[in-house]
Design a protein around this motif. Structure first.
Motif, PDB file in Angstrom:
ATOM      1  N   ALA A   4     -14.579   3.736  -2.513  1.00 19.70           N
ATOM      2  CA  ALA A   4     -14.090   5.125  -2.589  1.00 19.70           C
ATOM      3  C   ALA A   4     -14.510   5.960  -1.389  1.00 19.70           C
ATOM      4  CB  ALA A   4     -14.602   5.769  -3.879  1.00 19.70           C
ATOM      5  N   SER A   5     -15.561   5.540  -0.691  1.00 18.49           N
ATOM      6  CA  SER A   5     -16.085   6.359   0.421  1.00 18.49           C
ATOM      7  C   SER A   5     -15.626   5.856   1.780  1.00 18.49           C
ATOM      8  CB  SER A   5     -17.615   6.348   0.359  1.00 18.49           C
ATOM      9  OG  SER A   5     -18.089   5.024   0.259  1.00 18.49           O
ATOM     10  N   GLU A   6     -14.720   4.888   1.826  1.00 14.68           N
ATOM     11  CA  GLU A   6     -14.280   4.352   3.120  1.00 14.68           C
ATOM     12  C   GLU A   6     -12.817   4.680   3.384  1.00 14.68           C
ATOM     13  OE1 GLU A   6     -17.375   0.586   3.286  1.00 14.68           O
ATOM     14  OE2 GLU A   6     -15.246   0.155   3.065  1.00 14.68           O
ATOM     15  N   ASN A   7     -12.486   4.667   4.680  1.00 14.03           N
ATOM     16  CA  ASN A   7     -11.099   4.912   5.071  1.00 14.03           C
ATOM     17  C   ASN A   7     -10.893   4.353   6.472  1.00 14.03           C
ATOM     18  OD1 ASN A   7      -8.434   5.885   4.989  1.00 14.03           O
ATOM     19  ND2 ASN A   7      -9.089   7.689   3.858  1.00 14.03           N
ATOM     20  N   LYS A  62     -13.973   9.981   4.405  1.00 19.97           N
ATOM     21  CA  LYS A  62     -13.661   9.415   3.088  1.00 19.97           C
ATOM     22  C   LYS A  62     -12.203   9.759   2.768  1.00 19.97           C
ATOM     23  CE  LYS A  62     -18.455   9.319   1.469  1.00 19.97           C
ATOM     24  NZ  LYS A  62     -19.303   9.779   2.586  1.00 19.97           N
ATOM     25  N   THR A  63     -11.961  10.743   1.890  1.00 17.23           N
ATOM     26  CA  THR A  63     -10.543  11.105   1.688  1.00 17.23           C
ATOM     27  C   THR A  63      -9.996  11.897   2.868  1.00 17.23           C
ATOM     28  OG1 THR A  63     -11.254  13.012   0.383  1.00 17.23           O
ATOM     29  CG2 THR A  63     -10.527  11.041  -0.840  1.00 17.23           C
ATOM     30  N   LEU A  64     -10.878  12.485   3.677  1.00 12.90           N
ATOM     31  CA  LEU A  64     -10.425  12.966   4.982  1.00 12.90           C
ATOM     32  C   LEU A  64     -10.602  11.770   5.914  1.00 12.90           C
ATOM     33  CD1 LEU A  64      -9.695  15.736   6.609  1.00 12.90           C
ATOM     34  CD2 LEU A  64     -11.813  15.114   7.758  1.00 12.90           C
ATOM     35  N   PRO A  65      -9.510  11.181   6.399  1.00 14.03           N
ATOM     36  CA  PRO A  65      -9.675   9.906   7.118  1.00 14.03           C
ATOM     37  C   PRO A  65     -10.070  10.116   8.580  1.00 14.03           C
ATOM     38  CG  PRO A  65      -7.358  10.306   6.546  1.00 14.03           C
ATOM     39  CD  PRO A  65      -8.110  11.546   6.220  1.00 14.03           C
ATOM     40  N   GLY A  66     -11.271  10.635   8.791  1.00 13.23           N
ATOM     41  CA  GLY A  66     -11.750  10.895  10.146  1.00 13.23           C
ATOM     42  C   GLY A  66     -12.839   9.928  10.555  1.00 13.23           C
ATOM     43  N   LEU A  72     -14.094   2.373  -8.025  1.00 10.43           N
ATOM     44  CA  LEU A  72     -12.919   1.988  -7.224  1.00 10.43           C
ATOM     45  C   LEU A  72     -12.303   3.241  -6.617  1.00 10.43           C
ATOM     46  CD1 LEU A  72     -11.177  -0.328  -9.868  1.00 10.43           C
ATOM     47  CD2 LEU A  72     -12.942  -0.956  -8.225  1.00 10.43           C
ATOM     48  N   GLY A  73     -11.780   3.103  -5.409  1.00  7.72           N
ATOM     49  CA  GLY A  73     -11.160   4.256  -4.758  1.00  7.72           C
ATOM     50  C   GLY A  73      -9.867   3.877  -4.062  1.00  7.72           C
ATOM     51  N   SER A  74      -8.967   4.857  -3.965  1.00  4.85           N
ATOM     52  CA  SER A  74      -7.640   4.590  -3.396  1.00  4.85           C
ATOM     53  C   SER A  74      -7.437   5.072  -1.960  1.00  4.85           C
ATOM     54  CB  SER A  74      -6.583   5.248  -4.300  1.00  4.85           C
ATOM     55  OG  SER A  74      -6.811   6.654  -4.363  1.00  4.85           O
ATOM     56  N   PRO A  75      -8.455   5.636  -1.252  1.00  7.56           N
ATOM     57  CA  PRO A  75      -8.152   6.184   0.078  1.00  7.56           C
ATOM     58  C   PRO A  75      -7.582   5.165   1.078  1.00  7.56           C
ATOM     59  CG  PRO A  75     -10.275   6.998  -0.655  1.00  7.56           C
ATOM     60  CD  PRO A  75      -9.828   5.975  -1.655  1.00  7.56           C
ATOM     61  N   GLU A  76      -8.185   3.989   1.157  1.00  9.63           N
ATOM     62  CA  GLU A  76      -7.766   3.056   2.212  1.00  9.63           C
ATOM     63  C   GLU A  76      -6.434   2.378   1.885  1.00  9.63           C
ATOM     64  OE1 GLU A  76     -10.895   0.660   3.809  1.00  9.63           O
ATOM     65  OE2 GLU A  76      -9.520  -0.736   4.775  1.00  9.63           O
ATOM     66  N   VAL A  77      -6.259   1.966   0.650  1.00 10.89           N
ATOM     67  CA  VAL A  77      -4.989   1.296   0.318  1.00 10.89           C
ATOM     68  C   VAL A  77      -3.816   2.282   0.440  1.00 10.89           C
ATOM     69  CG1 VAL A  77      -5.899  -0.608  -1.066  1.00 10.89           C
ATOM     70  CG2 VAL A  77      -5.442   1.585  -2.180  1.00 10.89           C
ATOM     71  N   THR A  78      -4.088   3.566   0.209  1.00 11.50           N
ATOM     72  CA  THR A  78      -3.029   4.571   0.390  1.00 11.50           C
ATOM     73  C   THR A  78      -2.739   4.763   1.875  1.00 11.50           C
ATOM     74  OG1 THR A  78      -3.870   5.699  -1.581  1.00 11.50           O
ATOM     75  CG2 THR A  78      -2.310   6.925  -0.215  1.00 11.50           C
TER      76      THR A  78
END
Ligand code: DSN
Length: 442
Positions: free
Chosen positions: A39-42, A236-240, A371-377
């Motif tokens: 969830a914390s990666e992007n 994270k959800t800000l993909p910087g 589980l987190g959706s940032p990267e798959v999105t």
């Protein structure tokens, strides 16, 4: 563990360097083929990534734009002023400081600025989802402040407002931290605003996990609900890039000065100018694409939760729609516990982390996975792919399918989703996991 001999020639060291490059290539290829659900990666956009390896990486610029301790900073100042302007615009606020080098460093800057050793600072327990900054062994301990824990409502996965009001009135902490690392639902800051005002406490929001959702209008808007200061990491959800930020709607110029002094010289010297420039690009890209991205991130998290629930997984908070963010939490005691399940998933090409859930005592042996959706999105997956991912979970954890076969199925699903979306240059500079370092030859 790799062991190096005591004496090494130049040729031996050259081999070590080649070995490191090969290992990192293998890592990149592994992630390209995997379903990454941390969830914390992007993923960083191509134009932002380019700036990480620019000459800025080699330079210093202590202080604020126009007030530096080094020469040669004119272009740095230009970029940093833009970065500050973009940050204030994206978060609709009047104060920004882009010098903290990480989320934890941003939290330390706030603690340095707004608390003294011995103060009580209200926060959540780690098992209720708080970040390790709130722990005695983390930033709180380093600043010497003591945590005052909010009463928690495990059913709603947020704090209990009525009981929190009572505790805050009785104890009157001067700083109240909201924000989590297992962040499923907005924090009730607006409901607590009158209490914060009554006791004269500063509302502080750690928005690291949900920063891109806040900016995209998909979560709460803490700086306009009663928090004066927001600290965060920016990846994270800000993909910087991996960096930090302070934002605020502050009540006084003095608080702004204290926060700036907290950032520098309080907890940083140089502020990683390459990452700051990459952040400026990421903020601009989020202004352009962030609303669409944030909406799809939340939809994907909800779709994944629903699909797992339908396949018999104990996803938390079903009555509340599982999540309003990018994150879902799954109690996996029946499947073997968080540690075992996260490891088995990783061997099957699905990257997650074990996670404490309310009631857990041991961080090493928790009941949950996050589980987190940032990267798959970010790579273009939508609700249909979330259902396919839930199928992989079911195959591995309920139907006993061979991990290698699940890993092959994961790559078959991921193969069409290895280029970045929601950024400039997405089409022309097709992003690959292995772009700069090259591909694993194996
Ligand atoms: N370690 C990060 C997380 O995974 O939530 C927060 O810093």
């Amino acid at each position: 563990m790799a062991q190096l001999p005591e004496r090494m020639s130049t040729a031996d060291l050259a081999q070590v360097v080649e070995g490191i490059r090969t290992t990192v290539r293998r890592h990149s290829t592994r992630f390209e083929r995997a379903i990454p659900l941390i969830a914390s990666e992007n993923l960083l956009s191509p134009y932002a990534k380019e700036l990480l390896v620019s000459d800025l990486h080699s330079r210093y610029a202590e202080g604020l734009p126009g007030e530096r301790y080094y020469e040669g900073n004119e272009q740095v100042d230009e970029v940093e002023n833009l970065c500050l302007d973009l940050a204030r615009r994206l978060f609709r606020c009047s104060f920004a400081d882009v010098r903290p080098t990480s989320g934890t460093v941003a939290n330390l800057a706030v603690l340095k600025a707004l608390a003294e050793p011995g103060d009580l600072v209200a926060t959540s327990r780690l098992a209720d989802g708080a970040h390790i900054s709130s722990a005695g062994f983390g930033a709180f301990g380093l600043r010497g402040v003591k945590p005052l824990y909010y009463p928690w409502d495990p059913e709603r996965m947020t704090l209990d407002v009525a009981k929190t009001r009572e505790v805050l009135r009785a104890v009157r902490p001067k700083l109240c931290l909201f924000g989590l690392s297992l962040f499923l639902f907005p924090m009730p800051i607006d409901e607590l605003r009158p209490t914060l005002e009554e006791i004269g406490a500063v509302g502080w929001y750690d928005g690291a996990h949900v920063l891109g959702l806040i900016a995209g209008g998909e979560f709460q808007d803490p700086l306009h609900e009663g928090a004066q200061v927001l600290s965060a990491s920016t990846h994270k959800t800000l993909p910087g890039p991996q960096h930090g930020i302070l934002l605020g709607e502050l009540k006084s110029e003095e608080t702004a000065k204290r926060l700036q002094a907290g950032a520098f010289p309080g907890v940083t010297s140089n502020h990683h100018l390459n990452a700051m420039a990459a952040l400026a690009v990421s903020l601009a890209e989020h202004l352009a694409f962030g609303r669409d991205y944030a909406r799809q991130v939340v939809r994907n998290a909800q779709a994944l939760a629903q699909a797992l629930h339908e396949r018999g997984f104990d996803v938390l908070a079903p009555e509340l729609g599982f999540t309003r963010s990018h994150t879902i939490a799954v109690r996996v005691g029946r499947e073997g516990g968080g540690e075992d399940v996260a490891l088995r998933l990783s061997r099957a090409g699905i990257i997650t982390n074990k996670n404490l859930l309310p009631g857990d005592k041991s961080p090493k042996h928790p009941q949950g996975i996050r589980l987190g959706s940032p990267e798959v999105t970010r790579v273009g997956m939508r609700e249909k792919e979330m259902v396919a991912i839930a199928e992989l979970f079911d195959d591995l954890l309920h139907k006993g399918k061979d991990p290698a076969a699940v890993a092959e199925a994961a790559w078959a699903l991921k193969r069409d989703f290895t280029t970045l979306q929601y950024c400039f240059g997405a089409g022309e500079a097709a992003y690959r996991y292995y772009d700069l370092v090259g591909r694993d030859p194996a």
